[in-house]
Motif scaffolding. Sequence first.
Motif, PDB file in Angstrom:
ATOM      1  N   GLY A   8       1.014  -1.089   0.051  1.00 16.59           N
ATOM      2  CA  GLY A   8       0.021   0.038   0.006  1.00 16.59           C
ATOM      3  C   GLY A   8       0.923   1.205   0.019  1.00 16.59           C
ATOM      4  O   GLY A   8       2.167   1.284  -0.121  1.00 16.59           O
ATOM      5  N   SER A   9       0.184   2.253   0.178  1.00 15.26           N
ATOM      6  CA  SER A   9       1.046   3.603   0.156  1.00 15.26           C
ATOM      7  C   SER A   9       0.506   4.459   1.455  1.00 15.26           C
ATOM      8  O   SER A   9      -0.467   4.201   1.891  1.00 15.26           O
ATOM      9  CB  SER A   9       0.965   4.702  -1.111  1.00 15.26           C
ATOM     10  N   ILE A  10       1.294   5.106   1.772  1.00 13.50           N
ATOM     11  CA  ILE A  10       1.347   6.026   3.179  1.00 13.50           C
ATOM     12  C   ILE A  10       2.245   7.222   3.200  1.00 13.50           C
ATOM     13  O   ILE A  10       3.124   7.470   2.273  1.00 13.50           O
ATOM     14  CB  ILE A  10       1.857   5.008   4.611  1.00 13.50           C
ATOM     15  N   THR A  11       1.454   8.300   3.719  1.00 16.12           N
ATOM     16  CA  THR A  11       2.176   9.637   3.819  1.00 16.12           C
ATOM     17  C   THR A  11       2.769   9.900   5.161  1.00 16.12           C
ATOM     18  O   THR A  11       1.776   9.470   6.230  1.00 16.12           O
ATOM     19  CB  THR A  11       1.089  10.748   3.561  1.00 16.12           C
ATOM     20  N   LEU A  12       3.928  10.122   5.319  1.00 14.08           N
ATOM     21  CA  LEU A  12       4.856  10.167   6.591  1.00 14.08           C
ATOM     22  C   LEU A  12       5.498  11.343   6.484  1.00 14.08           C
ATOM     23  O   LEU A  12       5.990  11.942   5.507  1.00 14.08           O
ATOM     24  CB  LEU A  12       5.589   8.915   6.904  1.00 14.08           C
ATOM     25  N   HIS A  13       5.795  11.915   7.922  1.00 18.04           N
ATOM     26  CA  HIS A  13       6.578  13.101   8.034  1.00 18.04           C
ATOM     27  C   HIS A  13       7.920  12.550   7.805  1.00 18.04           C
ATOM     28  O   HIS A  13       8.518  11.690   8.576  1.00 18.04           O
ATOM     29  CB  HIS A  13       6.205  13.719   9.333  1.00 18.04           C
ATOM     30  N   VAL A  14       8.765  13.277   7.018  1.00 17.24           N
ATOM     31  CA  VAL A  14      10.351  12.859   6.878  1.00 17.24           C
ATOM     32  C   VAL A  14      11.089  14.212   7.523  1.00 17.24           C
ATOM     33  O   VAL A  14      10.617  15.431   6.951  1.00 17.24           O
ATOM     34  CB  VAL A  14      10.540  12.766   5.489  1.00 17.24           C
ATOM     35  N   GLU A  15      11.990  14.074   8.138  1.00 23.15           N
ATOM     36  CA  GLU A  15      12.935  15.056   8.666  1.00 23.15           C
ATOM     37  C   GLU A  15      14.291  14.960   8.588  1.00 23.15           C
ATOM     38  O   GLU A  15      14.755  13.910   8.916  1.00 23.15           O
ATOM     39  CB  GLU A  15      12.453  15.547  10.143  1.00 23.15           C
ATOM     40  N   THR A  16      15.169  15.762   7.959  1.00 19.78           N
ATOM     41  CA  THR A  16      16.542  15.598   7.991  1.00 19.78           C
ATOM     42  C   THR A  16      17.054  16.767   8.815  1.00 19.78           C
ATOM     43  O   THR A  16      16.904  17.969   8.285  1.00 19.78           O
ATOM     44  CB  THR A  16      16.889  15.845   6.736  1.00 19.78           C
ATOM     45  N   ARG A  17      17.878  16.239   9.762  1.00 18.42           N
ATOM     46  CA  ARG A  17      18.501  17.166  10.679  1.00 18.42           C
ATOM     47  C   ARG A  17      19.962  17.807  10.340  1.00 18.42           C
ATOM     48  O   ARG A  17      20.835  16.958  10.239  1.00 18.42           O
ATOM     49  CB  ARG A  17      18.421  16.621  12.045  1.00 18.42           C
ATOM     50  N   MET A  18      20.166  19.066  10.213  1.00 21.10           N
ATOM     51  CA  MET A  18      21.420  19.359   9.733  1.00 21.10           C
ATOM     52  C   MET A  18      21.607  20.633  10.762  1.00 21.10           C
ATOM     53  O   MET A  18      21.070  21.825  10.562  1.00 21.10           O
ATOM     54  CB  MET A  18      21.095  20.108   8.495  1.00 21.10           C
ATOM     55  N   SER A  19      22.233  20.491  11.991  1.00 20.81           N
ATOM     56  CA  SER A  19      22.255  21.451  12.932  1.00 20.81           C
ATOM     57  C   SER A  19      22.804  22.633  12.279  1.00 20.81           C
ATOM     58  O   SER A  19      23.941  23.100  11.689  1.00 20.81           O
ATOM     59  CB  SER A  19      23.303  20.998  13.747  1.00 20.81           C
ATOM     60  N   PRO A  20      21.924  23.870  12.767  1.00 18.69           N
ATOM     61  CA  PRO A  20      21.064  24.054  13.672  1.00 18.69           C
ATOM     62  C   PRO A  20      19.678  23.989  13.174  1.00 18.69           C
ATOM     63  O   PRO A  20      18.806  24.552  13.701  1.00 18.69           O
ATOM     64  CB  PRO A  20      21.407  25.373  14.543  1.00 18.69           C
ATOM     65  N   CYS A  21      19.460  23.386  11.981  1.00 16.20           N
ATOM     66  CA  CYS A  21      18.068  23.566  11.259  1.00 16.20           C
ATOM     67  C   CYS A  21      17.837  22.363  10.674  1.00 16.20           C
ATOM     68  O   CYS A  21      18.648  21.349  10.900  1.00 16.20           O
ATOM     69  CB  CYS A  21      18.198  24.667  10.283  1.00 16.20           C
ATOM     70  N   THR A  22      16.737  22.308  10.177  1.00 14.24           N
ATOM     71  CA  THR A  22      15.938  20.839   9.695  1.00 14.24           C
ATOM     72  C   THR A  22      15.549  21.279   8.292  1.00 14.24           C
ATOM     73  O   THR A  22      15.191  22.483   8.023  1.00 14.24           O
ATOM     74  CB  THR A  22      15.080  20.197  10.589  1.00 14.24           C
ATOM     75  N   ALA A  23      15.198  19.968   7.513  1.00 10.82           N
ATOM     76  CA  ALA A  23      14.397  20.441   6.454  1.00 10.82           C
ATOM     77  C   ALA A  23      13.433  18.862   6.529  1.00 10.82           C
ATOM     78  O   ALA A  23      13.732  17.795   6.640  1.00 10.82           O
ATOM     79  CB  ALA A  23      15.331  19.701   4.979  1.00 10.82           C
ATOM     80  N   THR A  24      12.079  19.457   6.254  1.00 15.12           N
ATOM     81  CA  THR A  24      11.098  18.562   6.462  1.00 15.12           C
ATOM     82  C   THR A  24      10.249  18.506   5.310  1.00 15.12           C
ATOM     83  O   THR A  24      10.039  19.605   4.551  1.00 15.12           O
ATOM     84  CB  THR A  24      10.390  18.916   7.614  1.00 15.12           C
ATOM     85  N   THR A  25       9.547  17.348   5.211  1.00 15.76           N
ATOM     86  CA  THR A  25       8.355  17.318   4.203  1.00 15.76           C
ATOM     87  C   THR A  25       7.511  16.213   4.466  1.00 15.76           C
ATOM     88  O   THR A  25       7.768  15.380   5.455  1.00 15.76           O
ATOM     89  CB  THR A  25       8.923  17.007   2.645  1.00 15.76           C
ATOM     90  N   MET A  26       6.278  16.151   3.634  1.00 11.80           N
ATOM     91  CA  MET A  26       5.388  14.778   3.822  1.00 11.80           C
ATOM     92  C   MET A  26       5.819  14.298   2.541  1.00 11.80           C
ATOM     93  O   MET A  26       5.559  14.524   1.462  1.00 11.80           O
ATOM     94  CB  MET A  26       4.088  15.382   4.414  1.00 11.80           C
ATOM     95  N   THR A  27       6.163  12.896   2.888  1.00  8.93           N
ATOM     96  CA  THR A  27       6.586  12.111   1.626  1.00  8.93           C
ATOM     97  C   THR A  27       5.192  10.720   1.597  1.00  8.93           C
ATOM     98  O   THR A  27       4.737  10.126   2.572  1.00  8.93           O
ATOM     99  CB  THR A  27       7.790  11.414   1.940  1.00  8.93           C
TER     100      THR A  27
END
Length: 204
Positions: free
Chosen positions: A89-108
């Motif tokens: 199946g498929s599912i939408t999940l929160h994805v976060e990449t941490r790069m101190s001191p900030c982050t990059a996020t998206t719904m994948t």
Amino acid sequence: MKQARVGKTATISFNKDDCEGVIYPHDDALVVKMLVDNFNTRRILINNGSSADILFWDAFVRMGTDQNRLRPSPTPLNESLGETVQPVGSITLHVETRMSPCTATTMTDFLVVKTLSFYKAIAGRPTLDILKTVTSKYHLEMKFLRKMGIKEVHDEQGEVNEPLELVALDEANKKANARIKTRMKPKVRSRLKRLLAEHKDVFA
């Protein structure tokens, strides 16, 4: 090696400094760790050639995500896995990449598949494009342009079973020592040694 120009003022590029900490020669894939649905997920393959984001069943189960959240996905998948696989199946999940001191996020939107794999997930073009990621397999690194500047995410090369260096903190006391990673960037490694020496009363 210039990779991409972002906006009018910033250029994402790779140079010899990005080679620090990488073990050469190598033929390694670019593999990183990210937070997926608030779960610290290692061994995520960065694949610019994949038109889909894939989450393998073993990782999906370990996350403890409710299986009722899976949506039907009738289209077989083959281009990214080298074999034809019918997604669970498929599912939408929160994805976060941490790069101190900030982050990059998206719904994948992940396609969840039941097949054996060394990897936990594959980040394909949909996620990489949304995050505005520039990758370099040679440097085993990917970069993002954020408001605070260009941020880097490094490959996990050598993190598993990484050799440790024994650092003597006090020549007069053979038991006063510490172990540090050997595959961190040389400048960071040197600074860490000096820090340990300066504060040997704390770390010994």
